[in-house]
Design a protein around this motif. Structure first.
Motif, PDB file in Angstrom:
ATOM      1  N   VAL A  66       4.529  28.793 122.894  1.00  0.00           N
ATOM      2  CA  VAL A  66       5.059  30.152 123.031  1.00  0.00           C
ATOM      3  C   VAL A  66       3.873  31.103 123.182  1.00  0.00           C
ATOM      4  N   ASP A  67       3.668  31.589 124.388  1.00  0.00           N
ATOM      5  CA  ASP A  67       2.562  32.493 124.664  1.00  0.00           C
ATOM      6  C   ASP A  67       2.924  33.919 124.293  1.00  0.00           C
ATOM      7  N   VAL A  68       1.898  34.717 124.052  1.00  0.00           N
ATOM      8  CA  VAL A  68       2.091  36.139 123.776  1.00  0.00           C
ATOM      9  C   VAL A  68       2.587  36.810 125.051  1.00  0.00           C
ATOM     10  N   ASP A  69       3.588  37.643 124.911  1.00  0.00           N
ATOM     11  CA  ASP A  69       4.115  38.403 126.041  1.00  0.00           C
ATOM     12  C   ASP A  69       4.262  39.849 125.587  1.00  0.00           C
ATOM     13  N   HIS A  70       3.404  40.712 126.127  1.00  0.00           N
ATOM     14  CA  HIS A  70       3.423  42.113 125.710  1.00  0.00           C
ATOM     15  C   HIS A  70       4.615  42.872 126.295  1.00  0.00           C
ATOM     16  N   PRO A  74      11.210  44.682 126.437  1.00  0.00           N
ATOM     17  CA  PRO A  74      12.114  44.951 127.570  1.00  0.00           C
ATOM     18  C   PRO A  74      12.813  43.701 128.088  1.00  0.00           C
ATOM     19  N   LYS A  75      12.130  42.556 128.055  1.00  0.00           N
ATOM     20  CA  LYS A  75      12.762  41.303 128.488  1.00  0.00           C
ATOM     21  C   LYS A  75      13.894  40.926 127.538  1.00  0.00           C
ATOM     22  N   MET A  76      13.707  41.219 126.267  1.00  0.00           N
ATOM     23  CA  MET A  76      14.742  40.949 125.272  1.00  0.00           C
ATOM     24  C   MET A  76      15.990  41.780 125.563  1.00  0.00           C
ATOM     25  N   ILE A  77      15.794  43.053 125.865  1.00  0.00           N
ATOM     26  CA  ILE A  77      16.919  43.940 126.186  1.00  0.00           C
ATOM     27  C   ILE A  77      17.652  43.418 127.412  1.00  0.00           C
ATOM     28  N   THR A  78      16.902  43.022 128.430  1.00  0.00           N
ATOM     29  CA  THR A  78      17.498  42.502 129.662  1.00  0.00           C
ATOM     30  C   THR A  78      18.299  41.230 129.395  1.00  0.00           C
ATOM     31  N   VAL A 123      10.839  45.636 115.648  1.00  0.00           N
ATOM     32  CA  VAL A 123      11.970  44.898 116.222  1.00  0.00           C
ATOM     33  C   VAL A 123      12.111  43.554 115.515  1.00  0.00           C
ATOM     34  N   GLU A 124      10.974  42.872 115.297  1.00  0.00           N
ATOM     35  CA  GLU A 124      11.002  41.587 114.604  1.00  0.00           C
ATOM     36  C   GLU A 124      11.540  41.744 113.190  1.00  0.00           C
ATOM     37  N   GLU A 125      11.126  42.815 112.516  1.00  0.00           N
ATOM     38  CA  GLU A 125      11.572  43.065 111.146  1.00  0.00           C
ATOM     39  C   GLU A 125      13.072  43.340 111.098  1.00  0.00           C
ATOM     40  N   LEU A 126      13.577  44.144 112.038  1.00  0.00           N
ATOM     41  CA  LEU A 126      15.000  44.489 112.050  1.00  0.00           C
ATOM     42  C   LEU A 126      15.877  43.284 112.407  1.00  0.00           C
ATOM     43  N   CYS A 127      15.445  42.504 113.383  1.00  0.00           N
ATOM     44  CA  CYS A 127      16.254  41.360 113.818  1.00  0.00           C
ATOM     45  C   CYS A 127      16.147  40.188 112.848  1.00  0.00           C
ATOM     46  N   ASN A 128      14.990  40.050 112.201  1.00  0.00           N
ATOM     47  CA  ASN A 128      14.780  39.029 111.188  1.00  0.00           C
ATOM     48  C   ASN A 128      15.120  37.626 111.684  1.00  0.00           C
ATOM     49  N   VAL A 132       9.248  38.556 118.704  1.00  0.00           N
ATOM     50  CA  VAL A 132       9.985  39.042 119.872  1.00  0.00           C
ATOM     51  C   VAL A 132       9.965  38.018 120.999  1.00  0.00           C
ATOM     52  N   GLU A 133       8.889  37.252 121.107  1.00  0.00           N
ATOM     53  CA  GLU A 133       8.843  36.193 122.123  1.00  0.00           C
ATOM     54  C   GLU A 133       9.917  35.146 121.848  1.00  0.00           C
ATOM     55  N   GLU A 134      10.158  34.864 120.567  1.00  0.00           N
ATOM     56  CA  GLU A 134      11.215  33.919 120.203  1.00  0.00           C
ATOM     57  C   GLU A 134      12.600  34.503 120.461  1.00  0.00           C
TER      58      GLU A 134
END
Length: 188
Positions: A66-70, A74-78, A123-128, A132-134
């Protein structure tokens, strides 16, 4: 006449000299080497410092494969919006539990991402549910599951279950053994 080894040595020395001259002329950031390692444009670097491991300074997820994706927020929203669009276009009933669960999760994650576009850690904290890449990978995997679910019409196989909310059992709902009895007493 030069021997073959001398000729190769001469050609290698000439190539390295030419290459190093080109590299020096291509490095505009040698006066400030910290900018060479940034994923951010130089103008944005002046506004806020780059903190290693956080935000745009993140260099690794710590997860194999799993590479870092900055651009993962936005990809998550899409991805989650695509799930909602596919559900809306499907013939799955509105009261199917799978549909209810996917819609709730997708809407929550979209809202968390839209409110914190520049803060993936929030976002990571809220989604738990991971980094975000995951979360992007989870949206992609859910799309695969949804395709199978819609293709096989699995909501038709789910049978309603009757649940007793206040059962009236004489023994208090504990079966035929009372709390005071011990299994060892029965054996004697």
């Amino acid at each position: 006449m030069m021997s073959a080894s001398n000729l190769l040595r001469h050609q290698a020395r000439r190539a390295l000299t030419t290459f190093s001259r080109r590299e020096v002329s291509r490095r505009p950031c040698m006066s400030n080497p910290t900018r060479c390692f940034s994923a951010e444009p130089a103008a944005a670097m002046d506004e806020k410092p780059l903190i290693p491991g956080i935000g745009l300074g993140k260099t690794s997820t710590g997860l194999v494969g799993v590479d870092v994706d900055h651009d993962s927020v936005p990809k998550m929203i899409t991805g989650y919006q695509a799930l909602l669009d596919k559900l809306a276009a499907s013939d799955m009933p509105l009261d199917a539990q799978y549909r209810i669960n996917v819609e709730k999760i997708a809407r929550y994650r979209i809202a968390a991402a839209q409110e914190n576009l520049d803060d993936p850690e929030k976002v990571e904290e809220l989604c738990n549910c991971g980094q975000v890449e995951e979360l992007v990978i989870q949206a992609d995997n859910e799309m695969i599951v949804m395709d199978m679910y819609l293709k096989n019409r699995w909501w038709e196989l789910v049978k309603p279950v009757e649940i007793e909310y206040n059962p009236e059992d004489a023994d208090g709902g504990h079966g035929d053994i009372e709390w005071g009895d011990s299994p060892d007493d029965e054996k004697k």
